[in-house]
Design a protein around this motif. Structure first.
Motif, mmCIF file in Angstrom:
data_model
loop_
_atom_site.group_PDB
_atom_site.id
_atom_site.type_symbol
_atom_site.label_atom_id
_atom_site.label_comp_id
_atom_site.label_asym_id
_atom_site.label_seq_id
_atom_site.Cartn_x
_atom_site.Cartn_y
_atom_site.Cartn_z
ATOM 1 N N TYR A 256 0.837 -1.205 0.000
ATOM 2 C CA TYR A 256 0.000 0.000 0.000
ATOM 3 C C TYR A 256 0.873 1.256 0.000
ATOM 4 O O TYR A 256 1.983 1.254 0.544
ATOM 5 C CB TYR A 256 -0.885 0.028 1.252
ATOM 6 N N ASP A 257 0.338 2.321 -0.588
ATOM 7 C CA ASP A 257 1.049 3.599 -0.564
ATOM 8 C C ASP A 257 0.627 4.406 0.663
ATOM 9 O O ASP A 257 -0.101 3.905 1.531
ATOM 10 C CB ASP A 257 0.836 4.376 -1.865
ATOM 11 N N LEU A 258 1.053 5.655 0.723
ATOM 12 C CA LEU A 258 0.762 6.487 1.894
ATOM 13 C C LEU A 258 -0.718 6.852 2.012
ATOM 14 O O LEU A 258 -1.168 7.299 3.073
ATOM 15 C CB LEU A 258 1.606 7.765 1.840
ATOM 16 N N LYS A 259 -1.477 6.637 0.947
ATOM 17 C CA LYS A 259 -2.919 6.909 0.988
ATOM 18 C C LYS A 259 -3.716 5.629 1.247
ATOM 19 O O LYS A 259 -4.932 5.603 1.069
ATOM 20 C CB LYS A 259 -3.366 7.547 -0.330
ATOM 21 N N GLU A 261 -3.771 3.036 -0.511
ATOM 22 C CA GLU A 261 -4.258 2.445 -1.753
ATOM 23 C C GLU A 261 -3.391 1.250 -2.125
ATOM 24 O O GLU A 261 -2.156 1.322 -2.094
ATOM 25 C CB GLU A 261 -4.237 3.477 -2.885
ATOM 26 N N LEU A 262 -4.038 0.133 -2.472
ATOM 27 C CA LEU A 262 -3.319 -1.083 -2.848
ATOM 28 C C LEU A 262 -2.614 -0.856 -4.188
ATOM 29 O O LEU A 262 -3.252 -0.553 -5.190
ATOM 30 C CB LEU A 262 -4.310 -2.251 -2.971
ATOM 31 N N ILE A 263 -1.280 -1.007 -4.196
ATOM 32 C CA ILE A 263 -0.526 -0.746 -5.420
ATOM 33 C C ILE A 263 0.170 -1.995 -5.954
ATOM 34 O O ILE A 263 0.678 -1.995 -7.074
ATOM 35 C CB ILE A 263 0.508 0.378 -5.210
ATOM 36 N N LYS A 264 0.172 -3.062 -5.165
ATOM 37 C CA LYS A 264 0.809 -4.294 -5.630
ATOM 38 C C LYS A 264 0.303 -5.459 -4.801
ATOM 39 O O LYS A 264 0.075 -5.341 -3.601
ATOM 40 C CB LYS A 264 2.336 -4.184 -5.494
ATOM 41 N N LYS A 265 0.129 -6.611 -5.461
ATOM 42 C CA LYS A 265 -0.308 -7.801 -4.740
ATOM 43 C C LYS A 265 0.322 -9.034 -5.372
ATOM 44 O O LYS A 265 0.373 -9.159 -6.588
ATOM 45 C CB LYS A 265 -1.836 -7.933 -4.763
#
Length: 326
Positions: A256-259, A261-265
């Motif tokens: 997850y990023d600082l917001k 939000e899922l960015i990689k799985k």
């Protein structure tokens, strides 16, 4: 390679299930102090030999690697027996009951030039390399902290509650969060603080451990045999964080990023039981004439045993061997 299993309990069964499906591995021999138990195990799992004593197993010239699947309390005795007979060893975690036993075993193995490694399966799994790769990519920035927990409702098992069997949540479960932290932050922590709930029988049923590092990083770890926890590991950085679902056998990594939000799985499903990776690495190490596996160096095994010794001392958890070994 012909594998021998020393012990015929539940974890031995998992290993038997594993090697039966591996190419190039032969389910060769199993030993128990009870021949009938060993024979039933061998028949069920297609082993060629069954022995009613561990001495018979280590004396079999055909055996090329022995997996020790007995309780923590017996690892020292059984590893020593294997090494003295020149048998390479894959020893289930925790490696021994205390650090002095571990040092003696590893010193003997070095003297005899016999391979031995600790079977802490998370060290050998593909997920470990993936976690490290994600960290090194910089996607979550500089790692500053780690949290990890592991808990199961297994307080009914005698080996967990009996100090004579080196029981307690720490050696059985806490060793995984500790390894998780060491794999991410390293083993050169500067301070440790902890607390534990100690049972009437004299073992820890629940514990909380905080490792502080000289560079300002921190790991907060928890284990228990009284409750099912989410088994989550979280690696936090300056640009985001990574969740590792099930530190005991990684099922999924979510970044997850600082917001938030899922960015990689990434998902991990394609395996026999997960034990196959440690067996493969043992085979590779033996082929190359190595006396240890790079995934779990002997020095790291000793550091973890020393840490667990210091934690038990803080809590007043004493094993029968501690007085004579320390």
């Amino acid at each position: 390679m012909k594998i021998g299993i020393l012990g015929a309990g539940n974890i031995a069964q998992t290993m038997a299930n594993t090697i039966s499906k591996m190419d190039g591995i032969v389910s060769y021999a199993v030993a128990s102090r009870d021949f009938e138990k060993a024979n039933a195990f061998a028949t069920k799992n297609g082993f060629a030999k069954a022995y009613g004593s561990y001495e018979d197993l280590v004396s079999d010239k055909e055996v090329e690697l022995i997996y020790i699947a007995t309780p923590h309390s017996h690892h020292y005795e059984h590893a020593k027996l294997c090494i003295e007979h020149g048998k390479p060893v894959l020893c289930e975690k925790a490696f021994t009951a205390n650090a002095n036993q571990a040092k003696e075993i590893l010193s003997l193995a070095k003297e005899k030039k016999v391979f031995i490694t600790e079977a802490i399966w998370t060290r050998y799994m593909p997920s470990r390399e993936r976690i490290q790769s994600i960290i090194e990519s910089g996607i979550i920035g500089e790692v500053t902290s780690v949290t990890a927990n592991l808990g199961y409702v297994i307080n009914h098992k005698k080996r967990l509650v009996d100090p004579v069997l080196a029981g307690g949540a720490l050696l059985d479960l806490g060793v995984y969060p500790i390894n998780f932290a060491f794999m991410v932050l390293g083993s050169d922590y500067s301070e440790v603080s902890s607390t534990a709930i100690v049972t009437d029988s004299g073992v820890d049923s629940m514990n909380s451990i905080t490792l502080s590092y000289g560079d300002g990083k921190m790991a907060t770890l928890h284990s228990t045999f009284h409750a099912r926890t989410n088994r989550m590991g979280v690696i936090s950085g300056t640009d985001g964080y990574m969740e590792v679902q099930n530190i005991n056998n990684c099922e999924e990594i979510r970044v997850y990023d600082l917001k938030d939000e899922l960015i990689k799985k990434e998902t991990f499903k394609d395996q026999i039981t997960g034990y196959e990776y440690e067996v493969k690495e043992c085979v590779e190490a033996l082929k190359n004439g190595h006396l240890e596996c790079e995934q779990m160096p002997h020095a790291e095994t000793i550091k973890i045993m020393e840490l667990m010794d210091s934690l038990r001392k803080q809590w007043g958890v004493i094993y029968p061997w501690d007085e004579t070994d320390n």
